[in-house]
Design an enzyme around this catalytic site. Sequence first.
Site, PDB file in Angstrom:
ATOM      1  N   SER A   7      28.700  -9.348  15.543  1.00 39.45           N
ATOM      2  CA  SER A   7      27.675  -9.946  15.183  1.00 39.45           C
ATOM      3  C   SER A   7      26.616 -10.599  14.954  1.00 39.45           C
ATOM      4  O   SER A   7      25.656 -10.159  15.879  1.00 39.45           O
ATOM      5  CB  SER A   7      27.744 -11.560  16.301  1.00 39.45           C
ATOM      6  N   HIS A  32      30.281 -10.801  11.350  1.00 41.11           N
ATOM      7  CA  HIS A  32      29.765 -12.144  11.518  1.00 41.11           C
ATOM      8  C   HIS A  32      28.421 -12.403  11.060  1.00 41.11           C
ATOM      9  O   HIS A  32      27.497 -12.385  11.951  1.00 41.11           O
ATOM     10  CB  HIS A  32      30.519 -12.051  12.567  1.00 41.11           C
ATOM     11  N   ASP A  34      26.057 -15.481  11.409  1.00 39.73           N
ATOM     12  CA  ASP A  34      26.266 -17.158  12.463  1.00 39.73           C
ATOM     13  C   ASP A  34      25.348 -18.194  11.674  1.00 39.73           C
ATOM     14  O   ASP A  34      23.974 -17.744  11.529  1.00 39.73           O
ATOM     15  CB  ASP A  34      25.999 -16.717  13.620  1.00 39.73           C
ATOM     16  N   MET A  36      22.993 -21.612  12.071  1.00 42.12           N
ATOM     17  CA  MET A  36      23.113 -22.371  13.379  1.00 42.12           C
ATOM     18  C   MET A  36      22.216 -22.968  12.573  1.00 42.12           C
ATOM     19  O   MET A  36      20.868 -23.080  11.589  1.00 42.12           O
ATOM     20  CB  MET A  36      22.411 -21.686  14.300  1.00 42.12           C
ATOM     21  N   HIS A  66      30.275 -17.693  10.192  1.00 41.30           N
ATOM     22  CA  HIS A  66      30.455 -18.382  11.632  1.00 41.30           C
ATOM     23  C   HIS A  66      29.151 -19.980  11.647  1.00 41.30           C
ATOM     24  O   HIS A  66      27.916 -19.634  11.713  1.00 41.30           O
ATOM     25  CB  HIS A  66      30.597 -18.206  12.268  1.00 41.30           C
ATOM     26  N   MET A  68      27.775 -22.983  11.977  1.00 40.62           N
ATOM     27  CA  MET A  68      27.372 -23.791  13.550  1.00 40.62           C
ATOM     28  C   MET A  68      26.197 -24.980  12.908  1.00 40.62           C
ATOM     29  O   MET A  68      24.880 -24.962  13.129  1.00 40.62           O
ATOM     30  CB  MET A  68      26.994 -23.351  14.360  1.00 40.62           C
ATOM     31  N   MET A 137      36.470 -20.135  21.073  1.00 41.19           N
ATOM     32  CA  MET A 137      34.476 -19.954  21.326  1.00 41.19           C
ATOM     33  C   MET A 137      34.643 -20.182  22.726  1.00 41.19           C
ATOM     34  O   MET A 137      35.406 -20.726  23.798  1.00 41.19           O
ATOM     35  CB  MET A 137      33.491 -21.341  21.484  1.00 41.19           C
ATOM     36  N   GLY A 142      25.191 -21.326  20.259  1.00 38.55           N
ATOM     37  CA  GLY A 142      23.564 -21.580  19.855  1.00 38.55           C
ATOM     38  C   GLY A 142      23.067 -20.575  19.880  1.00 38.55           C
ATOM     39  O   GLY A 142      21.756 -19.914  19.561  1.00 38.55           O
ATOM     40  N   GLY A 144      23.408 -15.874  21.654  1.00 33.30           N
ATOM     41  CA  GLY A 144      23.568 -14.324  21.749  1.00 33.30           C
ATOM     42  C   GLY A 144      23.574 -14.424  23.561  1.00 33.30           C
ATOM     43  O   GLY A 144      22.880 -14.685  23.714  1.00 33.30           O
ATOM     44  N   GLY A 145      24.237 -13.340  24.108  1.00 35.13           N
ATOM     45  CA  GLY A 145      24.283 -13.403  25.073  1.00 35.13           C
ATOM     46  C   GLY A 145      24.430 -13.959  26.399  1.00 35.13           C
ATOM     47  O   GLY A 145      23.669 -13.580  27.588  1.00 35.13           O
ATOM     48  N   ASP A 175      34.732 -15.641  20.491  1.00 35.21           N
ATOM     49  CA  ASP A 175      33.418 -14.986  20.349  1.00 35.21           C
ATOM     50  C   ASP A 175      32.724 -15.794  21.808  1.00 35.21           C
ATOM     51  O   ASP A 175      32.842 -16.937  21.929  1.00 35.21           O
ATOM     52  CB  ASP A 175      32.670 -16.462  18.888  1.00 35.21           C
ATOM     53  N   GLY A 176      31.975 -14.874  21.904  1.00 36.19           N
ATOM     54  CA  GLY A 176      30.859 -15.181  23.173  1.00 36.19           C
ATOM     55  C   GLY A 176      31.355 -14.908  24.068  1.00 36.19           C
ATOM     56  O   GLY A 176      32.377 -15.200  24.596  1.00 36.19           O
ATOM     57  N   SER A 199      25.590  -9.022  21.229  1.00 34.68           N
ATOM     58  CA  SER A 199      25.062  -7.882  22.274  1.00 34.68           C
ATOM     59  C   SER A 199      25.744  -7.232  22.513  1.00 34.68           C
ATOM     60  O   SER A 199      25.365  -6.364  22.805  1.00 34.68           O
ATOM     61  CB  SER A 199      24.071  -8.998  23.609  1.00 34.68           C
TER      62      SER A 199
HETATM   63  C1  DX5 Z   1      26.972 -17.613  19.458  1.00 34.04           C
HETATM   64  C2  DX5 Z   1      27.506 -17.341  18.300  1.00 34.04           C
HETATM   65  C3  DX5 Z   1      28.020 -15.789  18.034  1.00 34.04           C
HETATM   66  C4  DX5 Z   1      26.815 -15.147  19.641  1.00 34.04           C
HETATM   67  C5  DX5 Z   1      27.640 -14.205  20.650  1.00 34.04           C
HETATM   68  O1  DX5 Z   1      26.427 -19.303  19.412  1.00 34.04           O
HETATM   69  O2  DX5 Z   1      28.409 -18.193  17.717  1.00 34.04           O
HETATM   70  O3  DX5 Z   1      28.713 -15.333  17.297  1.00 34.04           O
HETATM   71  O4  DX5 Z   1      25.968 -14.215  18.605  1.00 34.04           O
HETATM   72  O5  DX5 Z   1      27.067 -12.797  21.524  1.00 34.04           O
HETATM   73  P1  DX5 Z   1      27.077 -12.793  22.248  1.00 34.04           P
HETATM   74  O6  DX5 Z   1      28.300 -11.613  22.055  1.00 34.04           O
HETATM   75  O7  DX5 Z   1      25.941 -11.958  22.550  1.00 34.04           O
HETATM   76  O8  DX5 Z   1      27.581 -13.259  23.013  1.00 34.04           O
HETATM   77 ZN    ZN Z   2      30.017 -16.863  16.196  1.00 36.63          ZN
END
Ligand code: DX5
Ligand code: ZN
Length: 217
Positions: A7, A32, A34, A36, A66, A68, A137, A142, A144-145, A175-176, A199
């Site tokens: 991602s 991937h 993302d 938002m 993806h 969102m 999910m 919303g 990462g990390g 994912d996540g 991450s």
């Molecule tokens: C979160 C995103 C993810 C995000 C995952 O809302 O959809 O794709 O980048 O990040 P990690 O792998 O760090 O949890």
């Molecule tokens: Zn994602």
Amino acid sequence: MTKVSPSVLSADFARLGADCKEVLDAGADMIHFDVMDGHFVDNLSFGLPVLEGLRKALPDAYFDVHLMITNPLTYVKDFVDAGANCITFHIEASDNTRATIAAIRAYGCGAGLAINPNTPAEAVFPYLDDLSLVLVMGVTPGHGGQSFQTSALDKLRKLRAECQRRGLNPILSVDGGVKAATTGPQCVEAGATMLVAGSAVFCAEDKAAAVQAFKAL
Ligand code: DX5
Ligand code: ZN
């Protein structure tokens, strides 16, 4: 072999193309992407012009988009034109799930449906026949990390069982909070065939080694 989709939310945006190339060269199956909107989720990321730029820089890459965002149907054509290979949207974000899947497929794009931690696996069942990918999910979307929520594992098991029962073979993606040493193996054991990792790949000292660690699961 497990597919891995890094991602770019955790990539270095000042060198986005180079970061994507590095993980693809290391064996990542796709990128991937993302998106938002600050409405469906409480954060903003990037959108169409960035995907267009990456598509130009990486003409052969597979982009797993993806969304969102609310009203994903409105943006399907724009994301196809910008270079998406697969478009995944949230069942919680759309009143016209079936029409949105149909629109994505009509453009020859893979259609994916994502579910938030509070949404049961069964919500996807009516649409399974038409999906290339289901995205479970592991965190509230919303950011990462975040830490992985184990409720995703049971949903992956239910989705795998339902796909087997119906003879379907969509990618089961998660994912996540997915890490190669801990939650990744649990997801694969539960039925995930693709791991999305932000991450864990882009913040790693050695991104290529991180990609390989996921692929080996
Ligand atoms: C979160 C995103 C993810 C995000 C995952 O809302 O959809 O794709 O980048 O990040 P990690 O792998 O760090 O949890
Ligand atoms: Zn994602």
